[in-house]
Structure formats: structure tokens, C-alpha cells
Design a protein around this motif. Structure first.
Motif, PDB file in Angstrom:
ATOM      1  N   ARG A 265      -1.737   1.668   2.280  1.00 11.48           N
ATOM      2  CA  ARG A 265      -1.331   3.054   2.083  1.00 11.48           C
ATOM      3  C   ARG A 265      -0.535   3.524   3.301  1.00 11.48           C
ATOM      4  O   ARG A 265      -0.747   3.061   4.420  1.00 11.48           O
ATOM      5  N   VAL A 266       0.381   4.466   3.046  1.00 11.91           N
ATOM      6  CA  VAL A 266       1.106   5.150   4.125  1.00 11.91           C
ATOM      7  C   VAL A 266       1.032   6.641   3.844  1.00 11.91           C
ATOM      8  O   VAL A 266       1.341   7.079   2.732  1.00 11.91           O
ATOM      9  N   GLY A 267       0.596   7.402   4.831  1.00 15.11           N
ATOM     10  CA  GLY A 267       0.486   8.849   4.658  1.00 15.11           C
ATOM     11  C   GLY A 267       1.202   9.584   5.773  1.00 15.11           C
ATOM     12  O   GLY A 267       1.298   9.101   6.902  1.00 15.11           O
ATOM     13  N   MET A 268       1.741  10.780   5.438  1.00 15.62           N
ATOM     14  CA  MET A 268       2.506  11.549   6.429  1.00 15.62           C
ATOM     15  C   MET A 268       2.187  13.027   6.336  1.00 15.62           C
ATOM     16  O   MET A 268       2.138  13.608   5.252  1.00 15.62           O
ATOM     17  N   ASP A 269       1.956  13.632   7.505  1.00 10.09           N
ATOM     18  CA  ASP A 269       1.778  15.082   7.600  1.00 10.09           C
ATOM     19  C   ASP A 269       2.906  15.616   8.466  1.00 10.09           C
ATOM     20  O   ASP A 269       3.240  15.012   9.505  1.00 10.09           O
ATOM     21  N   PHE A 314      11.059   2.181   7.308  1.00  6.55           N
ATOM     22  CA  PHE A 314      10.462   2.431   5.996  1.00  6.55           C
ATOM     23  C   PHE A 314      11.516   2.438   4.879  1.00  6.55           C
ATOM     24  O   PHE A 314      11.183   2.283   3.708  1.00  6.55           O
ATOM     25  N   ILE A 315      12.774   2.638   5.255  1.00  6.25           N
ATOM     26  CA  ILE A 315      13.844   2.517   4.251  1.00  6.25           C
ATOM     27  C   ILE A 315      13.987   1.052   3.860  1.00  6.25           C
ATOM     28  O   ILE A 315      14.170   0.717   2.690  1.00  6.25           O
ATOM     29  N   GLU A 316      13.863   0.173   4.854  1.00  9.37           N
ATOM     30  CA  GLU A 316      13.981  -1.263   4.597  1.00  9.37           C
ATOM     31  C   GLU A 316      12.787  -1.784   3.803  1.00  9.37           C
ATOM     32  O   GLU A 316      12.948  -2.553   2.847  1.00  9.37           O
ATOM     33  N   THR A 317      11.587  -1.361   4.187  1.00  7.02           N
ATOM     34  CA  THR A 317      10.388  -1.899   3.532  1.00  7.02           C
ATOM     35  C   THR A 317      10.107  -1.248   2.186  1.00  7.02           C
ATOM     36  O   THR A 317       9.434  -1.834   1.336  1.00  7.02           O
ATOM     37  N   GLN A 318      10.626  -0.022   2.013  1.00  6.69           N
ATOM     38  CA  GLN A 318      10.393   0.757   0.783  1.00  6.69           C
ATOM     39  C   GLN A 318       8.901   0.963   0.500  1.00  6.69           C
ATOM     40  O   GLN A 318       8.473   1.060  -0.664  1.00  6.69           O
ATOM     41  N   GLU A 319       8.097   1.023   1.558  1.00  9.75           N
ATOM     42  CA  GLU A 319       6.684   1.396   1.390  1.00  9.75           C
ATOM     43  C   GLU A 319       6.606   2.834   0.893  1.00  9.75           C
ATOM     44  O   GLU A 319       7.345   3.701   1.372  1.00  9.75           O
ATOM     45  N   LEU A 320       5.721   3.084  -0.033  1.00  4.08           N
ATOM     46  CA  LEU A 320       5.574   4.431  -0.558  1.00  4.08           C
ATOM     47  C   LEU A 320       4.867   5.304   0.472  1.00  4.08           C
ATOM     48  O   LEU A 320       3.758   5.000   0.914  1.00  4.08           O
ATOM     49  N   ILE A 321       5.528   6.401   0.861  1.00  9.80           N
ATOM     50  CA  ILE A 321       4.943   7.368   1.791  1.00  9.80           C
ATOM     51  C   ILE A 321       4.425   8.553   0.988  1.00  9.80           C
ATOM     52  O   ILE A 321       5.189   9.223   0.300  1.00  9.80           O
ATOM     53  N   ARG A 322       3.126   8.794   1.060  1.00 15.32           N
ATOM     54  CA  ARG A 322       2.550   9.987   0.447  1.00 15.32           C
ATOM     55  C   ARG A 322       2.551  11.080   1.504  1.00 15.32           C
ATOM     56  O   ARG A 322       1.916  10.947   2.553  1.00 15.32           O
ATOM     57  N   ALA A 323       3.264  12.161   1.212  1.00 15.59           N
ATOM     58  CA  ALA A 323       3.513  13.183   2.227  1.00 15.59           C
ATOM     59  C   ALA A 323       2.960  14.538   1.812  1.00 15.59           C
ATOM     60  O   ALA A 323       2.592  14.766   0.658  1.00 15.59           O
ATOM     61  N   ASP A 324       2.919  15.431   2.788  1.00 16.88           N
ATOM     62  CA  ASP A 324       2.424  16.792   2.597  1.00 16.88           C
ATOM     63  C   ASP A 324       3.315  17.532   1.602  1.00 16.88           C
ATOM     64  O   ASP A 324       4.481  17.810   1.881  1.00 16.88           O
ATOM     65  N   ASN A 340      11.216   5.930   0.285  1.00 20.24           N
ATOM     66  CA  ASN A 340      10.378   5.965  -0.914  1.00 20.24           C
ATOM     67  C   ASN A 340       9.217   6.923  -0.601  1.00 20.24           C
ATOM     68  O   ASN A 340       8.206   6.518  -0.030  1.00 20.24           O
ATOM     69  N   ILE A 341       9.381   8.181  -0.961  1.00 22.04           N
ATOM     70  CA  ILE A 341       8.443   9.215  -0.540  1.00 22.04           C
ATOM     71  C   ILE A 341       8.113  10.146  -1.696  1.00 22.04           C
ATOM     72  O   ILE A 341       8.974  10.448  -2.524  1.00 22.04           O
ATOM     73  N   SER A 342       6.872  10.578  -1.760  1.00 22.41           N
ATOM     74  CA  SER A 342       6.470  11.538  -2.799  1.00 22.41           C
ATOM     75  C   SER A 342       5.438  12.501  -2.207  1.00 22.41           C
ATOM     76  O   SER A 342       4.735  12.166  -1.245  1.00 22.41           O
TER      77      SER A 342
END
Length: 406
Positions: A265-269, A314-324, A340-342
Motif C-alpha cells: 500500500r501507498v498512502g499520502m496526506d 511513483f510515475i515510473e512505478t505506477q504504484e497506486l497512491i491513496r490520498a487525502d 496513479n493516485i485516487s
């Protein structure tokens, strides 16, 4: 006329030492640190004409603490003919022109009228805000005399500014003194600071029953026992994540690689001025119910375009970032840049639900590389209401790394 006064041996060297600018005293309950600071001041001002300032966070608390302590010592030493006390405003005047004035940081405007103060004593310095400490440093000035600042406190959380400034600030990677070294050696001198640690055992005038009372804390309040009896910094209150552990970075990576089908998982605040952009990479061992935190990005006062450059991997890896999801415009910007962010839904009570979700893990293992995450979560405690009951969605700090949606 010579002055005679019986003192506790552990404080004798401290009383007469004026070789340093800063004096930092920390200790347990009943250790007599405040008493000996007051005595140190009196002896200095009898010898040299100076103006000293005594400060507490709240002005109204000074009368029953520092002021009454000074009165007690002057009476004991029979110095009433040389030292006079004035109550309105509180002031102590010496026969040689020295004086002690008193101020509260709850009335900062009163500090502007202070001139030629060469000694400052901040009692219970941990209660004073860091900005207040810096303001007092600016007020400490004299054209000729050496300057001294004395800070005394009972130990508090390691997140308090007094610990970070005088001991260790992990976030800023500043190491001044390991507090464990001070507990062992009792006195330390680092740069221009004199450190002093004291316990109730150092106060030979304490009744044995008082020390026994402190010892009783060990059975029913271990946190208060650490503070009051051992005089040590640490956690004050109930930990939010008691299962949180720090491991060497290499070990965390090795364990993650050995997990059968780890959940990544990747998360961002988001934050800017006083808050932070916090971005974490997590791995979950669902079978063992262990959460691993192995990578962090943590900065503030960064515009979105600069942050995008710094996390471009993260643009290269395209890991999904779940953000605030409270920042839809920001999420849209990152998406347009190729991330890749939602947005993760936030609702009333979502912080509480997220905290409960994190607390379900048997262990939370954090890489030693994630210094900001460790700083925030290792000693995170619940806030309490006026009745002393914990508030489940409020904490002693604003933990950005706990607020990330993942």
C-alpha cells in the motif's frame, strides 16, 4: 558576615558553578532542584549586582512556587535585613542593588519592558512554548556581565521542545546528549550547557515516607513512576500504538521479501505550512497480522510542482497512491502529471476508524530509515478530557503519518 547554609551534596557543585551559559536541571518529584536553583540565585545576586528574571508559563503560579521558595530561603538564612520582598508587583530587592523580577509567558507583552537582565530562570520550562524560550533568549542581554539561563523541569514526553533542544531531535537529526547517559552520570557538560539530574534520594531532608510513596507508583502507575521516581523522559499518557517497533532498515526489507504474497500500500496526506506532505510505503503480512512501514517522504512548505519532482519515481512505478480526498484539486494535479493516485473517502469519525484499523495489527514494524514516522508514532499518546478520560480520535500531537489513507 559569612553565610552558612546546609545543602544537599548532589547540588553543591551546581550552586557555585557559573562557568556556562545554560543550566538544564531535570529530576523526579521532591529532588529539591527548584530549591537549589533559588539558593543559587540568591547567593549570586548577593555577590554581584544583577537583575534576574524568573519565568513560568502562567504568571499566577509564580507566587506559590518560586516567590514563596525565595522567601523561605531568605528567612532560613536570616537575610531579611539585606533582601526585601515586594508583592505588587512581585519583586525581590537586594541591599546591593540586585533585583529579581517575575513574568509569565501568558502575558508576553510584559516582556518588552525588560532591560539588562543577565540571568533568566525558567521554572517548569517544558510548559513554556518553544517560541517563548527563543523570546527569552533575546531578552537575556547585558553590556558587561556574563549571561546565564537556568531551566528546570520534571521530565516530560520526548516530543517536548525541551528534550529535542537539549537532548535528541530525531526529525532534524540533531544529537546533543543521550538522556540515558545523563541518568547514569548525573551531571554532564556539553558545549556551553551544564546538565543536572536529580532524584528524591538526593534530597536528604525528605522523610522516608515520601520516597516510599513514590515507590508505590510502580505497582499502579508505571508512567508516573518513571517521571516522579526515576526522573526520566518518555511517554506521558496512554500509548495509541503500543505494538509499534523500530527495526534496522535492512531487516525490514528482508522480512518483507520473505512474506508470502505481501499486500503493498501507498498512502499520502497533504500539508503545507505547519502540516506536512506525508507519503508512506507499507507492506502487510495478512497471515501474521503485521504492518511494515519501510519508506517515507515527509516535507512541508513544498508546492505541488516541487513535490511532484521529488516523488517522480511513483510515475515510473505506477504504484497506486491513496490520498487525502479533502484535497481534490491537488489529487487532480498529480493525476495530470502521470501519477496513479485516487482520493480515499474521509468522513466524520474517519480518523477514529483509521486508528482502530491500524491498532488491529499485532505488530507495527517501522524501518529505521523512516525517522519522521518513528518520531510521530513511537510515543503517540491519546489526549484526555477534563475528567482524565482518553479521547479516542485526539492525540498529543497531529500525527501526519497516521492520517494517511491506505
Amino acid at each position: 558576615m559569612p553565610i552558612e547554609k546546609e545543602v544537599n551534596p548532589h547540588f553543591e557543585e551546581f550552586i557555585f558553578n557559573w562557568d556556562h551559559k545554560f543550566y538544564f536541571l531535570v529530576g523526579g518529584y521532591g529532588s529539591s532542584k527548584s530549591y537549589h536553583v533559588a539558593l543559587k540565585l540568591i547567593l549570586k545576586l548577593l555577590k554581584e549586582k544583577r537583575t534576574a528574571l524568573i519565568v513560568r508559563e502562567v504568571y499566577d503560579t509564580i507566587r506559590d512556587s518560586c516567590y514563596s521558595l525565595l522567601e523561605e530561603i531568605v528567612t532560613e538564612m536570616e537575610l531579611d535585613d539585606r533582601i526585601k520582598f515586594k508583592t505588587s508587583p512581585m519583586q525581590v530587592k537586594f541591599h546591593n542593588g540586585s533585583k529579581i523580577i517575575f513574568k509569565g509567558m501568558d502575558k508576553p507583552a510584559k516582556l518588552k519592558s525588560i532591560n539588562n537582565v543577565s540571568i533568566v530562570w525558567i521554572e517548569e520550562c517544558s510548559e513554556v512554548k518553544y517560541e517563548g524560550f527563543k523570546e527569552l533568549l533575546g531578552r537575556l542581554r547585558h553590556p558587561i556581565l556574563p549571561l546565564h539561563m537556568i531551566l528546570s523541569t520534571n521530565p516530560v514526553s520526548k516530543s517536548n521542545w525541551s528534550y529535542k533542544h537539549f537532548f535528541i531531535d530525531s526529525k532534524k537529526k540533531i544529537f546533543t546528549l543521550d538522556d540515558k547517559e545523563l541518568y547514569k552520570n548525573r551531571i554532564a557538560i556539553i558545549n556551553n550547557t551544564y546538565y543536572h539530574h536529580s532524584l528524591a534520594d538526593d534530597n536528604l531532608f525528605l522523610p522516608k515516607s515520601y520516597i516510599e510513596q513514590l515507590e508505590d507508583l510502580k505497582t499502579y502507575d508505571p508512567d508516573l513512576y518513571r517521571i516522579a521516581r526515576k526522573g526520566q523522559f518518555g511517554v506521558n499518557g496512554k500509548k495509541v500504538l503500543p505494538q509499534f517497533e523500530e527495526w534496522p532498515h535492512y531487516k525490514v526489507l528482508e522480512v518483507i521479501q520473505s512474506i508470502n504474497s505481501p499486500i503493498k500500500r501507498v498512502g499520502m496526506d497533504f500539508g503545507f505550512e505547519t502540516s506536512y506532505n506525508a507519503l508512506l510505503r507499507l507492506a502487510i503480512d495478512d497471515e501474521e497480522k503485521i504492518l511494515y512501514i519501510y519508506w517515507e517522504y515527509y516535507k512541508n512548505q513544498m508546492t505541488d510542482d516541487k513535490t511532484a519532482v521529488e516523488i517522480a519515481e511513483f510515475i515510473e512505478t505506477q504504484e497506486l497512491i491513496r490520498a487525502d480526498s479533502a484535497e481534490p484539486k491537488t489529487i487532480k494535479y498529480y493525476s495530470q502529471q502521470g501519477f496513479n493516485i485516487s482520493g480515499a473517502k474521509k468522513f466524520q469519525g474517519s480518523r477514529l476508524q483509521n486508528t482502530k484499523k491500524v491498532k488491529r495489527f499485532k505488530k507495527i514494524i517501522c524501518s529505521s530509515n523512516c525517522v519522521n514516522t518513528i518520531e510521530e508514532l513511537s510515543d503517540l499518546t491519546y489526549a484526555v478530557d477534563k475528567n482524565g478520560e482518553i479521547i479516542e480520535d485526539e492525540f498529543n500531537i497531529d500525527p501526519h503519518t497516521l492520517d494517511i489513507p491506505a
